[in-house]
Design a protein around this motif. Structure first.
Motif, PDB file in Angstrom:
ATOM      1  N   LYS A 152       0.824  -1.202   0.000  1.00  0.00           N
ATOM      2  CA  LYS A 152       0.000   0.000   0.000  1.00  0.00           C
ATOM      3  C   LYS A 152       0.861   1.256   0.000  1.00  0.00           C
ATOM      4  CE  LYS A 152      -4.213   1.796   0.564  1.00  0.00           C
ATOM      5  NZ  LYS A 152      -5.420   1.429  -0.201  1.00  0.00           N
ATOM      6  N   LEU A 153       1.804   1.329   0.925  1.00  0.00           N
ATOM      7  CA  LEU A 153       2.627   2.539   1.046  1.00  0.00           C
ATOM      8  C   LEU A 153       3.548   2.704  -0.162  1.00  0.00           C
ATOM      9  CD1 LEU A 153       3.577   2.580   4.839  1.00  0.00           C
ATOM     10  CD2 LEU A 153       1.642   3.635   3.672  1.00  0.00           C
ATOM     11  N   ALA A 154       4.090   1.590  -0.666  1.00  0.00           N
ATOM     12  CA  ALA A 154       4.966   1.675  -1.837  1.00  0.00           C
ATOM     13  C   ALA A 154       4.198   2.155  -3.060  1.00  0.00           C
ATOM     14  CB  ALA A 154       5.614   0.313  -2.105  1.00  0.00           C
ATOM     15  N   GLN A 238      10.920  -2.475  -4.944  1.00  0.00           N
ATOM     16  CA  GLN A 238      10.483  -3.020  -6.230  1.00  0.00           C
ATOM     17  C   GLN A 238       9.099  -2.514  -6.606  1.00  0.00           C
ATOM     18  OE1 GLN A 238      10.769  -7.281  -6.357  1.00  0.00           O
ATOM     19  NE2 GLN A 238      10.407  -7.398  -8.562  1.00  0.00           N
ATOM     20  N   ILE A 239       8.186  -2.486  -5.642  1.00  0.00           N
ATOM     21  CA  ILE A 239       6.832  -2.005  -5.926  1.00  0.00           C
ATOM     22  C   ILE A 239       6.860  -0.511  -6.221  1.00  0.00           C
ATOM     23  CG2 ILE A 239       4.534  -1.641  -4.933  1.00  0.00           C
ATOM     24  CD1 ILE A 239       5.067  -4.214  -3.276  1.00  0.00           C
ATOM     25  N   TYR A 240       7.617   0.246  -5.446  1.00  0.00           N
ATOM     26  CA  TYR A 240       7.726   1.689  -5.663  1.00  0.00           C
ATOM     27  C   TYR A 240       8.236   1.997  -7.075  1.00  0.00           C
ATOM     28  CZ  TYR A 240       9.718   6.389  -5.475  1.00  0.00           C
ATOM     29  OH  TYR A 240      10.049   7.699  -5.751  1.00  0.00           O
ATOM     30  N   SER A 241       9.279   1.313  -7.486  1.00  0.00           N
ATOM     31  CA  SER A 241       9.919   1.614  -8.773  1.00  0.00           C
ATOM     32  C   SER A 241       9.213   0.972  -9.954  1.00  0.00           C
ATOM     33  CB  SER A 241      11.377   1.148  -8.752  1.00  0.00           C
ATOM     34  OG  SER A 241      11.442  -0.269  -8.672  1.00  0.00           O
ATOM     35  N   GLY A 242       8.517  -0.163  -9.719  1.00  0.00           N
ATOM     36  CA  GLY A 242       7.895  -0.895 -10.816  1.00  0.00           C
ATOM     37  C   GLY A 242       8.892  -1.631 -11.682  1.00  0.00           C
ATOM     38  N   LEU A 243      10.118  -1.827 -11.161  1.00  0.00           N
ATOM     39  CA  LEU A 243      11.174  -2.465 -11.931  1.00  0.00           C
ATOM     40  C   LEU A 243      11.471  -3.857 -11.383  1.00  0.00           C
ATOM     41  CD1 LEU A 243      13.714   0.517 -12.123  1.00  0.00           C
ATOM     42  CD2 LEU A 243      12.212  -0.287 -13.957  1.00  0.00           C
ATOM     43  N   PRO A 244      11.941  -4.776 -12.241  1.00  0.00           N
ATOM     44  CA  PRO A 244      12.434  -6.063 -11.745  1.00  0.00           C
ATOM     45  C   PRO A 244      13.588  -5.823 -10.771  1.00  0.00           C
ATOM     46  CG  PRO A 244      12.209  -6.095 -14.136  1.00  0.00           C
ATOM     47  CD  PRO A 244      12.029  -4.671 -13.704  1.00  0.00           C
ATOM     48  N   LEU A 245      13.745  -6.708  -9.803  1.00  0.00           N
ATOM     49  CA  LEU A 245      14.736  -6.498  -8.757  1.00  0.00           C
ATOM     50  C   LEU A 245      16.136  -6.319  -9.325  1.00  0.00           C
ATOM     51  CD1 LEU A 245      15.222  -6.267  -5.746  1.00  0.00           C
ATOM     52  CD2 LEU A 245      15.447  -8.761  -5.641  1.00  0.00           C
TER      53      LEU A 245
END
Length: 269
Positions: A152-154, A238-245
């Motif tokens: 949620k926060l990310a 990862q959730i914040y950026s939307g990028l693969p790790l």
């Protein structure tokens, strides 16, 4: 988002009916209630009207001394409630839960004497996420609850920053959720979390990296009492950026290193 014109005003129907026979700015300036702040030209209070509870932030002009002091300190002076209502509109547009507007207005041209206000519905029966760390020290959450709150926060932070807004006071104490969380200690993806205290928020076409760092570092600092594992932190990133790790660790290593440094500096103060 289009800017409001000077000397503009909006009242929701409930307030418009209550103040139909009064000049709006006179009515707002004379509201009595539970005062939370009254300095530097700004009053913040809770008031009741016709069995409903509201929050008011009223700006009556900060004066040139306060404006110059802020500028000399390299800080953007807060001279109007406009920031708050524009930030609320922004968050609503992007699906982020926040306060509900009941009224707002601005009157004047001189920045030192500008009068403005914003009124929101009172978020009753809520608690601050600031207390989650303390609660989880004694009553650890389920895996599902912790991961849902991290998501949620990310997502809130990522959506806000990707669309050009930074909060500038991005601490857990400015997130509210239902106070019953203190009893049941469970959280789901659909559980509302309300982002508040938006008077310093800034909206641009793109959020500068340094403001990403300040927001995220403040959030990380305020979560210092929350028992977070390395995997929890990587999941947030990862959730914040939307990028693969793998991509994240390669392309954003500097960003997250600076976020950690800011949190450490705040902890050392």
């Amino acid at each position: 988002m289009a800017l409001m014109k000077k000397n503009s005003c909006y009242l929701r129907q409930d307030l418009a009916q209550a103040w139909a026979d009064k000049p709006v700015f006179d009515a707002v300036a004379n509201i009595d209630g539970e005062i939370f702040r009254d300095k530097e030209g700004r009053r913040t209070l809770r008031f009741e009207l016709n069995d409903r509870s509201y929050f008011l932030k009223y700006h009556q002009g900060v004066g040139w001394t306060e404006i110059v002091k802020n500028l000399l300190q390299m800080r953007l002076p807060i001279i109007s409630a406009r920031n708050e209502w524009q930030a609320i509109h922004f968050l609503e547009k992007h699906g982020i839960e926040t306060m509900t507007l009941a009224g707002y207005g601005e009157k004047g041209i001189n920045p030192a004497t500008l009068r403005s206000f914003v009124i929101t519905d009172d978020l009753v029966n809520t608690m601050s996420l600031e207390y989650v760390g303390e609660q989880w020290q004694q009553r650890p959450p389920s895996f599902a609850t912790k991961q849902a709150l991290i998501r949620k926060l990310a997502n809130m932070a990522g959506t806000m920053h990707k669309n050009g807004m930074n909060h500038r006071d991005f601490y857990l104490c400015h997130f509210l959720l239902d106070e019953r969380f203190a009893e049941h200690n469970t959280f789901e993806d659909k559980t509302p979390v309300y982002l508040i205290d938006l008077h310093r928020a800034t909206i641009r076409h793109k959020t500068p990296k340094r403001w990403q760092i300040k927001d995220l570092g403040s959030l990380y600092f305020s979560a210092s009492r929350v028992p977070l594992t390395k995997r929890d932190k990587l999941r947030f990133m990862q959730i914040y950026s939307g990028l693969p790790l793998r991509t994240l660790l390669k392309e954003q290593a500097d960003l997250w290193r600076e976020v950690q440094h800011r949190a450490q500096r705040l902890l050392a103060e």
